[in-house]
Design a protein around this motif. Structure first.
Motif, PDB file in Angstrom:
ATOM      1  N   LEU A  45      46.628 -75.288 -82.285  1.00 28.82           N
ATOM      2  CA  LEU A  45      45.195 -74.988 -82.260  1.00 28.82           C
ATOM      3  C   LEU A  45      44.837 -74.452 -83.636  1.00 28.82           C
ATOM      4  CD1 LEU A  45      42.643 -74.957 -80.436  1.00 28.82           C
ATOM      5  CD2 LEU A  45      43.024 -72.510 -80.183  1.00 28.82           C
ATOM      6  N   GLU A  46      44.239 -75.305 -84.432  1.00 31.04           N
ATOM      7  CA  GLU A  46      43.908 -74.953 -85.820  1.00 31.04           C
ATOM      8  C   GLU A  46      42.403 -75.025 -86.025  1.00 31.04           C
ATOM      9  OE1 GLU A  46      47.951 -76.574 -88.046  1.00 31.04           O
ATOM     10  OE2 GLU A  46      46.094 -77.747 -88.164  1.00 31.04           O
ATOM     11  N   GLY A  47      41.944 -74.293 -87.020  1.00 31.01           N
ATOM     12  CA  GLY A  47      40.528 -74.300 -87.366  1.00 31.01           C
ATOM     13  C   GLY A  47      39.964 -72.899 -87.342  1.00 31.01           C
ATOM     14  N   GLU A  48      38.722 -72.785 -86.905  1.00 30.32           N
ATOM     15  CA  GLU A  48      38.074 -71.479 -86.848  1.00 30.32           C
ATOM     16  C   GLU A  48      37.205 -71.382 -85.607  1.00 30.32           C
ATOM     17  OE1 GLU A  48      35.493 -70.934 -90.172  1.00 30.32           O
ATOM     18  OE2 GLU A  48      34.259 -72.681 -89.728  1.00 30.32           O
ATOM     19  N   ALA A  49      37.044 -70.134 -85.152  1.00 28.09           N
ATOM     20  CA  ALA A  49      36.156 -69.852 -84.029  1.00 28.09           C
ATOM     21  C   ALA A  49      35.646 -68.429 -84.217  1.00 28.09           C
ATOM     22  CB  ALA A  49      36.885 -69.993 -82.699  1.00 28.09           C
ATOM     23  N   TYR A  50      34.347 -68.256 -84.140  1.00 26.05           N
ATOM     24  CA  TYR A  50      33.768 -66.935 -84.349  1.00 26.05           C
ATOM     25  C   TYR A  50      32.455 -66.833 -83.590  1.00 26.05           C
ATOM     26  CZ  TYR A  50      31.038 -69.662 -87.682  1.00 26.05           C
ATOM     27  OH  TYR A  50      30.238 -70.619 -88.256  1.00 26.05           O
ATOM     28  N   LEU A  51      31.986 -65.607 -83.450  1.00 27.35           N
ATOM     29  CA  LEU A  51      30.702 -65.335 -82.819  1.00 27.35           C
ATOM     30  C   LEU A  51      29.891 -64.437 -83.727  1.00 27.35           C
ATOM     31  CD1 LEU A  51      31.763 -64.555 -79.148  1.00 27.35           C
ATOM     32  CD2 LEU A  51      30.250 -66.404 -79.827  1.00 27.35           C
ATOM     33  N   ASN A  52      28.666 -64.837 -83.981  1.00 25.77           N
ATOM     34  CA  ASN A  52      27.715 -63.963 -84.651  1.00 25.77           C
ATOM     35  C   ASN A  52      26.742 -63.452 -83.594  1.00 25.77           C
ATOM     36  OD1 ASN A  52      28.506 -64.008 -87.392  1.00 25.77           O
ATOM     37  ND2 ASN A  52      27.718 -66.086 -87.588  1.00 25.77           N
ATOM     38  N   VAL A  53      26.493 -62.161 -83.602  1.00 29.24           N
ATOM     39  CA  VAL A  53      25.587 -61.559 -82.629  1.00 29.24           C
ATOM     40  C   VAL A  53      24.585 -60.682 -83.367  1.00 29.24           C
ATOM     41  CG1 VAL A  53      25.383 -60.115 -80.580  1.00 29.24           C
ATOM     42  CG2 VAL A  53      27.414 -61.528 -80.896  1.00 29.24           C
ATOM     43  N   ARG A  54      23.321 -60.870 -83.028  1.00 26.68           N
ATOM     44  CA  ARG A  54      22.289 -59.990 -83.556  1.00 26.68           C
ATOM     45  C   ARG A  54      21.225 -59.764 -82.495  1.00 26.68           C
ATOM     46  NH1 ARG A  54      17.770 -60.571 -88.354  1.00 26.68           N
ATOM     47  NH2 ARG A  54      17.374 -58.363 -88.567  1.00 26.68           N
ATOM     48  N   LYS A  55      20.902 -58.509 -82.273  1.00 30.05           N
ATOM     49  CA  LYS A  55      19.921 -58.136 -81.253  1.00 30.05           C
ATOM     50  C   LYS A  55      20.265 -58.767 -79.899  1.00 30.05           C
ATOM     51  CE  LYS A  55      16.233 -59.319 -83.646  1.00 30.05           C
ATOM     52  NZ  LYS A  55      14.797 -59.483 -83.992  1.00 30.05           N
ATOM     53  N   GLY A  56      21.558 -58.830 -79.616  1.00 31.81           N
ATOM     54  CA  GLY A  56      21.998 -59.376 -78.338  1.00 31.81           C
ATOM     55  C   GLY A  56      21.984 -60.882 -78.270  1.00 31.81           C
ATOM     56  N   LYS A  57      21.625 -61.558 -79.354  1.00 25.90           N
ATOM     57  CA  LYS A  57      21.566 -63.021 -79.371  1.00 25.90           C
ATOM     58  C   LYS A  57      22.885 -63.577 -79.896  1.00 25.90           C
ATOM     59  CE  LYS A  57      18.545 -66.828 -80.716  1.00 25.90           C
ATOM     60  NZ  LYS A  57      17.301 -67.211 -81.430  1.00 25.90           N
ATOM     61  N   VAL A  58      23.503 -64.456 -79.114  1.00 26.24           N
ATOM     62  CA  VAL A  58      24.820 -64.992 -79.438  1.00 26.24           C
ATOM     63  C   VAL A  58      24.688 -66.291 -80.216  1.00 26.24           C
ATOM     64  CG1 VAL A  58      26.991 -65.827 -78.487  1.00 26.24           C
ATOM     65  CG2 VAL A  58      25.773 -63.965 -77.355  1.00 26.24           C
ATOM     66  N   ILE A  59      25.379 -66.378 -81.352  1.00 27.44           N
ATOM     67  CA  ILE A  59      25.406 -67.602 -82.151  1.00 27.44           C
ATOM     68  C   ILE A  59      26.865 -67.973 -82.373  1.00 27.44           C
ATOM     69  CG2 ILE A  59      24.680 -68.724 -84.287  1.00 27.44           C
ATOM     70  CD1 ILE A  59      22.521 -66.590 -84.550  1.00 27.44           C
ATOM     71  N   PRO A  60      27.423 -68.853 -81.536  1.00 23.11           N
ATOM     72  CA  PRO A  60      28.836 -69.219 -81.680  1.00 23.11           C
ATOM     73  C   PRO A  60      29.042 -70.265 -82.768  1.00 23.11           C
ATOM     74  CG  PRO A  60      27.893 -70.344 -79.788  1.00 23.11           C
ATOM     75  CD  PRO A  60      26.794 -69.493 -80.368  1.00 23.11           C
TER      76      PRO A  60
END
Length: 357
Positions: free
Chosen positions: A66-81
């Motif tokens: 399993l290669e690559g990247e995975a992250y979550l950006n969160v602002r004001k409770g809004k999820v941006i995967p």
């Protein structure tokens, strides 16, 4: 911005022990690669695909890669995967004879999904299935995995996509703010209660119409863009309306009608639509729909071509009614659509056809 120990202290930003990112007001990024590996392992590994049907026994084993990247950006409770993953899953298979009394083949194979990404979260990803035995019995194993294992794998990948859209490992940390909106009193009602009902009905009607329009626009955005190319307007128009050239610069399958009312399918079918208005070298108006959008939603694309000087074309894009979220709750739709226009369409046209300014 000054560094700590330098410059005016009023402009220095430093970590504070009492600091708090209340309601995730500031951007907070969480690395999700290890979480993704564990999540997908639980979903995919040591699962029975076939248990005797057609004398075949197939079971998944381990995630080999399993290669690559995975992250979550969160602002004001809004999820941006965000994620781009290359997954390789191993499996084992056993084939018995017609009466099931003896084993005629033990073999292994792999399932590779080279590109699981947020930008194609609404689509089934590409899948490659291999088997070590390339004989007729091995071919049966591969066909059986395609029939039974492929839908299973796609279902579990969809579970991963949904989990990421909901916050993944940061889900429990997200603060959901419930806002109670007080229903406003209508203009007419307010005037009546104060004894002033002299406003014209037409004025109230205009305001009501405006409110309804604003309500309809909630949850949708408009993308506008102006791009310049070193070519004739009719050449650029032809590239965008020619399915073979589209296949060339996007490296994806496309079917494009050149008639008003005709349908098109681009990016391997992930975008479909219909031509609304066509004026050669001047104007393209189309209805666009991404497969990952909620049912019934379609947007409108308008591309106008202007040639202010010989050999220079200016394209103005207006893409209206783009939903802020897809059917899985992924909130990067507008960002990805704008990026797609700029990088996958306009930039590649310049690069492939030499139309750079």
């Amino acid at each position: 911005m000054a560094k700590i120990g330098e410059g005016d202290k009023r402009w220095i930003v430093e970590d504070r022990a009492d600091g708090a990112n209340v309601h995730n007001w500031h951007w907070a990024e969480t690395d999700c690669l290890d979480w993704s590996r564990n999540f997908l392992t639980n979903l995919l590994c040591n699962k029975t695909i076939l248990s005797g049907e057609g004398n075949l026994y197939i079971k998944t084993k381990n995630i080999e890669k399993l290669e690559g990247e995975a992250y979550l950006n969160v602002r004001k409770g809004k999820v941006i995967p965000g994620y781009e993953l290359n997954l390789v899953l191993s499996y084992e298979a056993e084939v018995k004879d017609s009466d099931g009394s003896s084993v005629i083949l033990n073999t292994e194979g792999t399932v590779e999904l080279p590109y699981i990404a947020d930008e194609n979260s609404g689509e089934d990803p590409e899948i490659r299935i291999t088997v070590k035995d390339d004989g007729p019995v091995g071919k049966r194993v591969k066909e059986a995995f395609l029939a039974k294992g492929k839908p299973f794998v796609f279902e579990k990948v969809k579970d991963f996509v949904i989990a990421m859209a909901k916050g993944g490992p940061a889900k429990d940390d997200l603060e959901v703010k419930k806002v109670t909106v007080k229903k406003p009193t209508s203009d007419y009602g307010s005037a009546a209660s104060s004894g002033n009902v002299s406003a014209s009905n037409s004025g109230s009607s205009v305001k009501e119409s405006k409110k309804k329009q604003e309500k309809r626009n909630e949850g949708f955005k408009t993308i506008t863009m102006t791009e310049k190319f070193n070519c004739r307007a009719k050449d650029l128009y032809e590239i965008l309306m020619d399915e073979n050239r589209w296949k060339g610069f996007t490296q994806s399958n496309a079917r494009i009608s050149k008639e008003v009312g005709g349908e098109f399918s681009i990016f391997d079918g992930s975008v479909t639509g219909k031509n609304v208005e066509l004026l050669e070298g001047k104007l393209i108006v189309q209805n666009w729909r991404f497969g990952s959008w909620p049912d019934g939603i379609q947007s409108k694309v308008r591309l106008s071509f202007d040639e202010p000087e010989s050999g220079v074309t200016v394209v103005k894009l207006t893409h209206t009614d783009v939903p802020e979220e897809d059917r899985y709750g992924n909130s990067t739709v507008v960002e990805n659509t704008e990026k797609g226009w700029r990088e996958i369409i306009f930039h590649r046209i310049r690069t492939v056809f030499g139309f750079g300014i």
